[in-house]
Design an enzyme around this catalytic site. Structure first.
Site, short mmCIF file in Angstrom:
data_model
loop_
_atom_site.label_atom_id
_atom_site.label_comp_id
_atom_site.label_asym_id
_atom_site.label_seq_id
_atom_site.Cartn_x
_atom_site.Cartn_y
_atom_site.Cartn_z
N GLU A 1 0.86 -1.18 0.00
CA GLU A 1 0.00 0.00 0.00
C GLU A 1 0.90 1.23 0.00
OE1 GLU A 1 -3.60 2.06 2.64
OE2 GLU A 1 -2.24 0.63 3.58
N ASP B 1 -11.73 1.17 5.32
CA ASP B 1 -12.28 1.95 6.45
C ASP B 1 -13.31 2.91 5.84
OD1 ASP B 1 -10.14 1.25 8.66
OD2 ASP B 1 -9.00 1.84 6.89
#
Length: 330
Positions: free
Chosen positions: A198, A277
């Site tokens: 990431e 999220d």
């Protein structure tokens, strides 16, 4: 603007942080109940407010500070699963950390876990959504703190806790530092996943594969910068838990058009789609599907195929997969 993909399309979501799925309204309500002042983590429009990924981690932990009891987590699970069900999710896996549920103490963790499982069972009965838990150590808390988390996972492996992983700041510590924790979880029979690629570049994916030996990688999208690694992912059947909206919102890639998810699929890497999220990144899984359809021309058949791959990669038993497959293929 018309919808390209039926919002009710049954979905499988494998990369979801439990605390990170708490809406701002839910967290504000808990803070008010407990007399906590966390107003600094919210923007004027009421959403979460942060500058970059590292500030996001600080805001995330501030929001998590309002979750102080098993009852808080029971309420959280029900709220999160209600949102997931509205997105058409029929099966989800969520990252849960004993760090946030009793400070890594096994006895306290069991109490929190009981409340989480109770809520998951209630949601399955009332909303038709199945939830499993993946215990996650926090990378920037350090490898020593990961050891008791792995032991918590090993001691509570069962129908609900089926996996183990690592999340947090990829730029802190090396995957090899967490080999003990992963070996502990592996020996207990837990399935393994690891956040990599990431922020840590393609090398972080390679390092996670070499030292932690997971069967799934959380994000993993920066592997695209090393085509030999991409081929390795495809050949070894390593599944990527891709969260495009998260990556774009945080600036890993400037837009969906620049995101490598389509190129990874073209090179036969197995990918799944998740929101990571969702309230922090102001997204839903329905929005993700719609944007991907508009950006890459993906059809309902593409999404059904992705969800079938996600179900195969899920950390649940075969009986659960068979029952869910019927719902995916209707």
């Amino acid at each position: 603007m018309s919808e390209l993909i039926d919002p009710a399309l049954p979905k499988v979501e494998l990369h979801l942080h439990l605390e990170g799925a708490a809406s701002p309204a839910f967290i504000r309500g808990l803070a008010k109940e407990k007399g906590l002042d966390i107003s600094g983590i919210f923007a004027e429009d009421g959403g979460y407010d942060y500058r970059d990924f590292w500030h996001f981690l600080e805001v995330y932990e501030a929001a998590t500070s309002t979750l102080q009891s098993p009852e808080d987590f029971r309420r959280l699970v029900l709220a999160v699963l209600e949102d997931r069900a509205e997105d058409g999710v029929i099966y989800a896996e969520t990252f849960v950390s004993p760090d946030f549920c009793g400070g890594g103490d096994l006895g306290a963790w069991r109490e929190y876990l009981h409340a989480i499982e109770e809520a998951a069972e209630q949601a399955q009965n009332t909303m038709g959504i199945t939830l499993k838990g993946v215990v996650t150590c926090i990378r920037h808390f350090g490898p020593e703190k990961a050891r008791p988390i792995a032991l918590c996972a090993a001691e509570t492996k069962g129908d609900f806790i089926t996996g183990f992983g690592i999340a947090g700041d990829e730029k802190m510590h090396h995957p090899k530092d967490f080999a003990w924790a992963f070996d502990c979880a592996r020996e207990a029979g837990l399935r393994l996943t690891a956040h990599a690629g990431e922020w840590g570049g393609a090398q972080s994916v390679r390092d996670a594969l070499d030292h932690l030996r997971p069967e799934r990688i959380g994000h993993g999208v920066q592997a695209i910068d090393d085509l030999a690694l991409v081929d390795r992912l495809a050949e070894d059947g390593i599944v990527l838990e891709v969260c495009p909206g998260s990556n774009v919102f945080l600036g890993v890639y400037p837009s969906f058009r620049d995101h490598p998810v389509d190129r990874l699929r073209e090179r036969e890497v197995k990918i799944t789609l998740s929101t990571d999220d969702p309230p922090f990144f102001r997204t839903t899984l329905v929005q993700e599907y719609e944007t991907l359809a508009r950006t890459f021309g993906w059809t309902e058949a593409d999404f059904r195929s992705i969800n079938a791959d996600a179900l195969k990669a899920a950390f649940c038993d075969e009986a659960t997969k068979r029952s869910l497959l019927d719902r995916l293929t209707r």
